[in-house]
Write an enzyme that holds these catalytic residues in place. Sequence first.
Site, mmCIF file in Angstrom:
data_model
loop_
_atom_site.group_PDB
_atom_site.id
_atom_site.type_symbol
_atom_site.label_atom_id
_atom_site.label_comp_id
_atom_site.label_asym_id
_atom_site.label_seq_id
_atom_site.Cartn_x
_atom_site.Cartn_y
_atom_site.Cartn_z
ATOM 1 N N GLU A 1 -6.798 -7.571 -0.069
ATOM 2 C CA GLU A 1 -5.412 -7.603 0.392
ATOM 3 C C GLU A 1 -5.383 -7.419 1.908
ATOM 4 O OE1 GLU A 1 -3.342 -4.568 -2.067
ATOM 5 O OE2 GLU A 1 -5.257 -4.588 -3.137
ATOM 6 N N HIS B 1 -1.210 -9.946 -3.512
ATOM 7 C CA HIS B 1 -1.965 -9.021 -4.363
ATOM 8 C C HIS B 1 -2.677 -9.757 -5.506
ATOM 9 C CE1 HIS B 1 -3.072 -5.280 -6.263
ATOM 10 N NE2 HIS B 1 -2.361 -4.560 -5.382
ATOM 11 N N SER B 2 -3.312 -10.877 -5.178
ATOM 12 C CA SER B 2 -4.053 -11.607 -6.214
ATOM 13 C C SER B 2 -5.324 -10.865 -6.603
ATOM 14 C CB SER B 2 -4.408 -13.011 -5.732
ATOM 15 O OG SER B 2 -3.263 -13.829 -5.695
ATOM 16 N N TYR B 3 -5.617 -10.925 -7.906
ATOM 17 C CA TYR B 3 -6.860 -10.404 -8.473
ATOM 18 C C TYR B 3 -7.761 -11.598 -8.779
ATOM 19 C CZ TYR B 3 -4.621 -5.866 -9.732
ATOM 20 O OH TYR B 3 -3.990 -4.648 -9.737
ATOM 21 N N HIS C 1 3.610 0.005 -2.626
ATOM 22 C CA HIS C 1 3.934 -1.429 -2.734
ATOM 23 C C HIS C 1 5.431 -1.747 -2.726
ATOM 24 C CE1 HIS C 1 -0.209 -2.226 -2.960
ATOM 25 N NE2 HIS C 1 -0.392 -2.152 -4.252
ATOM 26 N N ASN D 1 0.834 -1.201 0.000
ATOM 27 C CA ASN D 1 0.000 0.000 0.000
ATOM 28 C C ASN D 1 0.874 1.258 0.000
ATOM 29 O OD1 ASN D 1 -2.461 1.634 0.215
ATOM 30 N ND2 ASN D 1 -3.403 -0.264 0.952
ATOM 31 N N ARG D 2 0.335 2.380 0.467
ATOM 32 C CA ARG D 2 0.973 3.682 0.240
ATOM 33 C C ARG D 2 1.679 4.231 1.475
ATOM 34 N NH1 ARG D 2 -3.450 3.136 -2.866
ATOM 35 N NH2 ARG D 2 -3.232 3.726 -5.060
#
Length: 364
Positions: free
Chosen positions: A329, A195-197, A120, A94-95
């Site tokens: 996530e 980070h799976s979609y 990330h 994340n940020r």
Amino acid sequence: MAMSVLGATMAGAEPPKGEPFGKTSRGEPVELYTLKNKGGLTAKIMTRGATLTELNVPDKNGDVADVVLGWDDVAGYESADNQYFGCTTGRVANRIAKGKFTVLNKEYQVPVNNAPNALHGGVERSLDKVVWKAEPFETHRGQGVKFTYTSPDGEEGYPGKLTMEVSYQLTGDNELRIEYIATSDRPTPVNLTNHSYFNLQGAGSPTVLDHEVTIHADKYTPTDDTLIPTGKIDPVEGTPLDFRSAHKIGERIEQLDKTAAIGYDHNFVLNGASGTLRKIARVKDPKSGRVLTVQTTEPGVQFYTGNFLKGQKAKGSKTYAHRSALCLETQHFPDSVNHPEFPTTILKAGDKYTHICVYGFSAE
């Protein structure tokens, strides 16, 4: 607490074997490991980025489809069209606001790659881009692979030598269990995730707007226009973020079209005690009947609806359309390193970072 799954290997069991999956642009060989169970699930994970590349799951009729986004080769994962598909993300997922943080009164600057913020873990040597060492195993739960990587002090600007292991295991209960362990020789921020979609109709299906989502969270962290948390923790009640009961993703997403998130891209403050493994989300695709459940020990989950997918052609020449996949996530909150009011992401020397995420699958 997460424990290393090695050492529990069953006598006579045959761990999965790695197969060549090409080389990186630096010439590093990459291996692919295939995990199978008796429930008809198959997971494939590669050493570059300790990345889940494929996850085949039966539907209510027994028909099997790959439900995660990815690429057919390493070149695809190294391309600009790869949006962190399936990877292990970090050192800090994340940020981080403006890529800056302070540890022990010293300020650090890490690369800004999502202007004006860091995202990330970095640019050249973030965890999704390095090749991990793999050690396959099998226990009473099922087949698995433990990936290890040591990030040297200063890599991507982060302090401390960080030693990590990420174990994937496909269980007999149709769960993909991911366990993280990390230690450091100096205080440093750590926030790892997968980070799976997912598209439960099958990767490459045109939308996830018809997927029904439940998230066990009464609150979320609102953000500024660069998706950095303001520090507030607000109730989801009365907002499009209220998934305490099941809602289709497309039911209210238009209310977020003109916000900075451009859809769902929010951190939810999960109910229950952080550090305990608990069920935090459920996703159902009414068409296939596939159901995804998520358990975690983490305090938060980032729910993202593929708002930046742009029609790239990937695995099997399938197209990944706008909002054709979702991410859940499990992690600490974004920019926690700059918010002392949030659960801390600082790993002290001598302490152990642990995190468990379990993706479970069924059909109804």
